[in-house]
Motif scaffolding. Structure first.
Motif, PDB file in Angstrom:
ATOM      1  N   ASN A   1      -6.808 -40.368 -17.737  1.00 39.63           N
ATOM      2  CA  ASN A   1      -6.714 -41.602 -17.899  1.00 39.63           C
ATOM      3  C   ASN A   1      -6.190 -42.631 -16.630  1.00 39.63           C
ATOM      4  N   GLY A   2      -5.684 -42.118 -15.604  1.00 45.09           N
ATOM      5  CA  GLY A   2      -5.948 -43.662 -14.830  1.00 45.09           C
ATOM      6  C   GLY A   2      -4.618 -42.605 -14.151  1.00 45.09           C
ATOM      7  N   THR A   3      -4.237 -43.493 -12.969  1.00 42.27           N
ATOM      8  CA  THR A   3      -3.115 -42.256 -11.885  1.00 42.27           C
ATOM      9  C   THR A   3      -2.004 -42.288 -12.429  1.00 42.27           C
ATOM     10  N   ASN A   4      -1.478 -40.558 -11.604  1.00 37.52           N
ATOM     11  CA  ASN A   4      -0.408 -40.459 -12.741  1.00 37.52           C
ATOM     12  C   ASN A   4       1.420 -40.838 -11.403  1.00 37.52           C
ATOM     13  N   ASN A   5       1.393 -41.665 -11.655  1.00 39.20           N
ATOM     14  CA  ASN A   5       3.225 -42.333 -11.268  1.00 39.20           C
ATOM     15  C   ASN A   5       4.047 -41.804 -11.157  1.00 39.20           C
ATOM     16  N   VAL A   6       4.430 -40.645 -12.910  1.00 39.14           N
ATOM     17  CA  VAL A   6       5.794 -39.711 -13.493  1.00 39.14           C
ATOM     18  C   VAL A   6       5.498 -38.935 -12.897  1.00 39.14           C
ATOM     19  N   TRP A   7       4.921 -38.632 -11.407  1.00 46.12           N
ATOM     20  CA  TRP A   7       4.832 -36.997 -10.889  1.00 46.12           C
ATOM     21  C   TRP A   7       6.021 -37.849  -9.661  1.00 46.12           C
ATOM     22  N   ALA A   8       5.958 -39.106  -9.159  1.00 50.04           N
ATOM     23  CA  ALA A   8       7.230 -39.179  -8.562  1.00 50.04           C
ATOM     24  C   ALA A   8       8.447 -39.221  -8.319  1.00 50.04           C
ATOM     25  N   THR A   9       8.744 -39.920 -10.326  1.00 52.07           N
ATOM     26  CA  THR A   9       9.908 -39.797 -10.585  1.00 52.07           C
ATOM     27  C   THR A   9      10.467 -37.632 -10.602  1.00 52.07           C
ATOM     28  N   CYS A  10       9.188 -37.794 -11.929  1.00 51.17           N
ATOM     29  CA  CYS A  10       9.722 -36.063 -12.134  1.00 51.17           C
ATOM     30  C   CYS A  10      10.218 -35.038 -11.127  1.00 51.17           C
ATOM     31  N   MET A  11       9.298 -35.169 -10.216  1.00 52.93           N
ATOM     32  CA  MET A  11       9.587 -34.179  -9.010  1.00 52.93           C
ATOM     33  C   MET A  11      10.366 -34.503  -9.141  1.00 52.93           C
ATOM     34  N   GLY A  12      10.920 -35.045  -8.769  1.00 51.22           N
ATOM     35  CA  GLY A  12      12.957 -34.999  -7.997  1.00 51.22           C
ATOM     36  C   GLY A  12      14.011 -34.992  -9.096  1.00 51.22           C
ATOM     37  N   TRP A  13      13.624 -35.010 -10.059  1.00 48.69           N
ATOM     38  CA  TRP A  13      14.503 -35.424 -11.346  1.00 48.69           C
ATOM     39  C   TRP A  13      14.798 -33.966 -11.697  1.00 48.69           C
ATOM     40  N   HIS A  14      16.220 -33.775 -12.095  1.00 52.01           N
ATOM     41  CA  HIS A  14      17.104 -33.242 -12.890  1.00 52.01           C
ATOM     42  C   HIS A  14      16.219 -32.805 -14.097  1.00 52.01           C
ATOM     43  N   TYR A  15      16.202 -30.916 -14.310  1.00 46.75           N
ATOM     44  CA  TYR A  15      15.806 -30.768 -15.591  1.00 46.75           C
ATOM     45  C   TYR A  15      16.370 -31.772 -16.882  1.00 46.75           C
ATOM     46  N   ASN A  16      17.782 -31.739 -16.954  1.00 47.46           N
ATOM     47  CA  ASN A  16      18.977 -32.686 -18.408  1.00 47.46           C
ATOM     48  C   ASN A  16      18.906 -34.054 -17.527  1.00 47.46           C
ATOM     49  N   GLN A  17      18.125 -34.280 -16.984  1.00 47.28           N
ATOM     50  CA  GLN A  17      18.123 -35.397 -16.904  1.00 47.28           C
ATOM     51  C   GLN A  17      16.444 -36.610 -17.280  1.00 47.28           C
ATOM     52  N   ARG A  18      16.627 -37.811 -18.070  1.00 53.80           N
ATOM     53  CA  ARG A  18      15.759 -38.288 -19.841  1.00 53.80           C
ATOM     54  C   ARG A  18      14.732 -39.217 -18.139  1.00 53.80           C
ATOM     55  N   PRO A  19      13.630 -39.010 -17.978  1.00 56.68           N
ATOM     56  CA  PRO A  19      12.650 -38.232 -18.283  1.00 56.68           C
ATOM     57  C   PRO A  19      12.992 -36.207 -17.723  1.00 56.68           C
ATOM     58  N   SER A  20      13.286 -35.272 -18.523  1.00 56.89           N
ATOM     59  CA  SER A  20      13.513 -34.009 -17.713  1.00 56.89           C
ATOM     60  C   SER A  20      12.738 -34.011 -16.837  1.00 56.89           C
ATOM     61  N   GLY A  21      12.727 -34.035 -15.313  1.00 58.40           N
ATOM     62  CA  GLY A  21      12.456 -33.644 -14.523  1.00 58.40           C
ATOM     63  C   GLY A  21      12.127 -32.538 -13.878  1.00 58.40           C
ATOM     64  N   TRP A  22      11.521 -31.334 -12.608  1.00 56.17           N
ATOM     65  CA  TRP A  22      11.167 -30.759 -12.143  1.00 56.17           C
ATOM     66  C   TRP A  22      11.772 -30.367 -10.988  1.00 56.17           C
TER      67      TRP A  22
END
Length: 535
Positions: A289-310
Motif C-alpha cells: 500500500n505504499g513504498t517501504n522505508n522500513v528496510w533502510a532502517t531495519c537492514m542495518g539495525w541489530h536484532y536487539n534494537q527497536r525496531p528489531s533489525g536484520w
C-alpha cells in the motif's frame, strides 16, 4: 532479515520464471499487484488506472529494488557477511566488488520491475488525454530515465501493439533524448506544486527530472564501448539544467528545510518544506500500500534494537569520516525520538542504546521501557565498530545507517506502519545540481554561484562554510546530503570515479561496469536487445 539459503534459492528461481514469461518482454508481472486488465477485442491491453501506474514507484525503494543497486555498488553502502547470515550466494559482495554478471538476481529483478513500469506507463501515455496523459508521459519519462541510466537500453512498443509484437530498443543516446522530449511536452499540462500534490506529477517534478536528464546527457551520449567516459558536458546542456532548477527555486512553497531530518522522519509529509516528488507510505508497507522505508532502517539495525533489525548493511568508515562532527547529517539527537528509541539520527557507531527489559536489563525491551545500553545475543555489550569486512564479520561490525527515522508509536509492531515518505526529488538536490552545472560551464543566474549554493545547503545542516568549491568537493557534498536516496551511483559515474577503489574493493573495476548488463533472460526473449559492451 537474514536470508535462509533454501528460501533465497526459491525466490531467485521464481524471479527468473517471472522475468522470462513477463517483464523481459515489456509486460507486467502476471497475476501480481501490477497486472493490468485483459487485452481488448483488438488484442491490445486495456490501460490501467493512473493510480495503478503510480504504484509502480513502490518497486524502486527497498532491499531488492533500484535504490539498492544504486547504493550497494558505491562507497556509501555494503552488505557484510556475518557468519552464515547475509551470504545470500554472494549477492551483496558481487554488487560491492563490481563482479556482477548478466545472471545476477537483483539485476534481473530490477530489469523486470522497470520494464513492468514502462509497459503500464506507455498504456497511459498513449491511450489517455489531458492531465492523465501528461502524468503518464512524466512517469514514462521517469522510468525511461532510470532504465537508460542503469541498463543503457530501453525497450519500447506502442500501446496498441498486441503481446506478440517484439519491442524495439532505444539506444542510450536515443533514450535520453526521448525522455527530454516527452517530459518537455508534458510539463505544460501538469499542475504547479502545492505541497498537497507532492505524490503526483507536477511542473516542479518534471523540471527536476529534466535537470537530471540534461545534467547526465553527456554520460548517456558517450561511446557505448567507452561508457565510463571521459565525458564532454556542453554549456548548452548545463544552461538547461540551470533554467529548470531556477523554475523550481522560484516556487515560494518550496524552500531548503531549516532542519534536515524533517525531510525523512515519520512526519516528513507534514514537516518537510523541500520534498518535491515523493512516494507515500500508505499503511502497512508489507501489503503493497505504499513504498517501504522500513528496510533502510531495519537492514542495518541489530536484532536487539527497536525496531528489531536484520543486522545487515553498513556504511564505510571512509564515507562516515567525510562528515564534520557538527554536521547534523552525520549525527543528531531528535526530539521525541532519541529519548524513546535510544538512537540518534544519521549514523550509529559505538555503544548502542535502546529500550531495555525492566526485569532484566541485558534483554531488549519495547518502546516505553527505560532506555539503557544494549547487549548482543551472547550477552556482550553491543558496540558498533568503525570497520566491517565484505567477507567476515561479527554481529556488531560496521557503522549503521539511520536515515528514515521510524514513528516511535509504530515500532513495537515492527515499524511497518510508519508514515515516512520517500523523496525522489527535493530542493537541496536542485540547488546542488545548479551548483554543478555552473562548475561545468553553465552561466550563473540570480546572483548565485556554485559556492553560495553549496554553502547555503551546508549552513542549513550545521556544517561550516567552505572557502571554495570544485567538482571533487561538490561530489563529496552530494554524498553527505543525499546518502541512501538512490543517487550515489549516478553521481559517481558522472564525476568519473565510480570504478575507483574503495575500502572493501581495493582494485579499480573495469570501466564498462558503469552500465549494468542486460539480463540473460531478457536477451533470450527479445532479439532486438544486444548485450552491453564488456559483458
Amino acid at each position: 532479515m537474514k536470508t535462509n539459503m533454501k528460501k533465497y534459492l526459491l525466490l531467485a528461481l521464481a524471479a527468473g520464471v517471472v522475468g522470462f514469461s513477463a517483464c523481459s518482454k515489456l509486460e507486467p508481472e502476471l497475476g501480481g499487484p501490477n497486472s493490468v486488465a485483459p487485452p481488448t477485442s483488438s488484442g491490445a491491453p486495456t490501460p490501467p488506472s493512473i493510480a495503478a501506474v503510480y504504484e509502480q514507484l513502490n518497486s524502486l525503494v527497498g532491499q531488492y529494488g533500484y535504490q539498492a543497486l544504486q547504493e550497494h555498488s558505491t562507497d556509501e553502502l555494503m552488505g557484510p557477511t556475518r557468519g552464515t547470515d547475509w551470504d545470500d550466494f554472494g549477492t551483496w559482495r558481487r554488487l560491492h566488488l563490481h563482479t556482477w554478471g548478466a545472471d545476477h538476481n537483483q539485476i534481473n529483478d530490477v530489469w523486470n520491475q522497470l520494464n513492468g513500469a514502462l509497459f503500464q506507463t506507455t498504456l497511459v501515455a498513449e491511450s489517455s488525454t489531458g492531465l492523465v496523459q501528461a502524468e503518464g508521459q512524466f512517469l514514462r519519462g521517469f522510468f525511461r530515465f532510470l532504465t537508460c541510466d542503469i541498463y543503457g537500453q530501453v525497450q519500447t512498443r506502442p500501446a496498441t501493439a498486441i503481446a506478440s509484437v517484439i519491442p524495439k530498443v532505444l539506444t542510450r543516446a536515443q533514450a535520453i533524448d526521448s525522455v527530454i522530449a516527452e517530459v518537455e511536452t508534458a510539463v505544460a499540462t501538469l499542475p504547479a506544486f502545492n505541497r498537497d500534490n507532492r505524490a503526483q506529477a507536477t511542473k516542479e517534478a518534471a523540471w527536476a527530472l529534466l535537470a537530471k536528464a540534461y545534467l547526465n546527457r553527456a554520460v548517456y551520449k558517450a561511446d557505448p564501448t567507452k561508457p565510463e567516459g571521459p565525458y564532454t558536458f556542453s554549456a548548452a546542456d548545463m544552461n538547461k539544467v540551470i533554467e529548470n532548477c531556477d523554475r523550481i527555486l522560484a516556487n515560494s512553497l518550496l524552500s531548503l528545510d531549516s532542519y534536515y531530518w524533517d525531510n525523512f522522519k515519520w512526519d516528513n509529509g507534514d514537516q518537510s518544506t523541500e520534498n518535491i516528488f515523493i512516494r507515500k507510505n500508505g499503511g502497512d508497507a508489507r501489503a503493497g500500500n505504499g513504498t517501504n522505508n522500513v528496510w533502510a532502517t531495519c537492514m542495518g539495525w541489530h536484532y536487539n534494537q527497536r525496531p528489531s533489525g536484520w543486522n545487515g548493511f553498513t556504511t564505510l568508515s571512509d564515507f562516515y569520516d567525510s562528515f564534520e562532527d557538527n554536521d547534523k547529517r552525520k549525527r543528531d539527537t531528535v526530539a521525541n525520538y532519541t529519548n524513546r528509541v535510544g538512537s540518534v539520527a544519521g549514523f550509529l557507531i559505538g555503544r548502542a542504546f535502546g529500550p531495555v527489559n525492566p526485569s532484566n536489563n541485558k534483554q531488549p525491551g519495547n518502546i516505553g521501557d527505560p532506555i539503557g545500553p544494549l547487549f548482543d545475543r551472547s550477552g556482550n555489550p553491543l558496540i558498533f565498530t568503525r570497520n566491517a569486512s565484505i567477507f567476515f564479520n561479527g554481529e556488531a561490525s560496521g557503522i549503521r545507517v539511520n536515515k528514515f527515522l521510524l514513528d516511535p508509536s509504530s515500532i513495537n509492531d515492527g515499524g511497518w506502519g510508519s508514515g515516512n515518505e520517500f523523496p525522489f526529488f527535493r530542493e537541496a538536490d536542485v540547488m546542488l545540481m545548479k551548483a554543478e552545472a555552473i562548475l561545468r560551464g553553465g552561466a550563473p543566474t540570480g546572483g548565485q554561484t556554485a559556492l553560495t549554493l553549496v554553502n547555503a545547503v551546508r549552513a542549513a545542516r550545521g556544517a561550516s562554510a567552505l572557502a571554495s568549491v570544485n567538482l571533487t568537493s561538490l561530489l563529496a557534498e552530494r554524498g553527505r546530503e543525499l546518502y541512501i536516496e538512490g543517487w550515489r551511483r549516478n553521481d559517481m559515474i558522472r564525476f568519473g570515479v565510480f570504478n575507483n577503489p574503495v575500502q572493501e574493493r581495493p582494485n579499480q573495476s573495469q570501466g564498462y561496469k558503469v552500465v549494468f548488463p542486460i539480463p540473460n533472460l531478457a536477451l533470450s526473449s527479445n532479439p532486438n536487445l544486444k548485450q552491453n559492451f564488456g559483458y
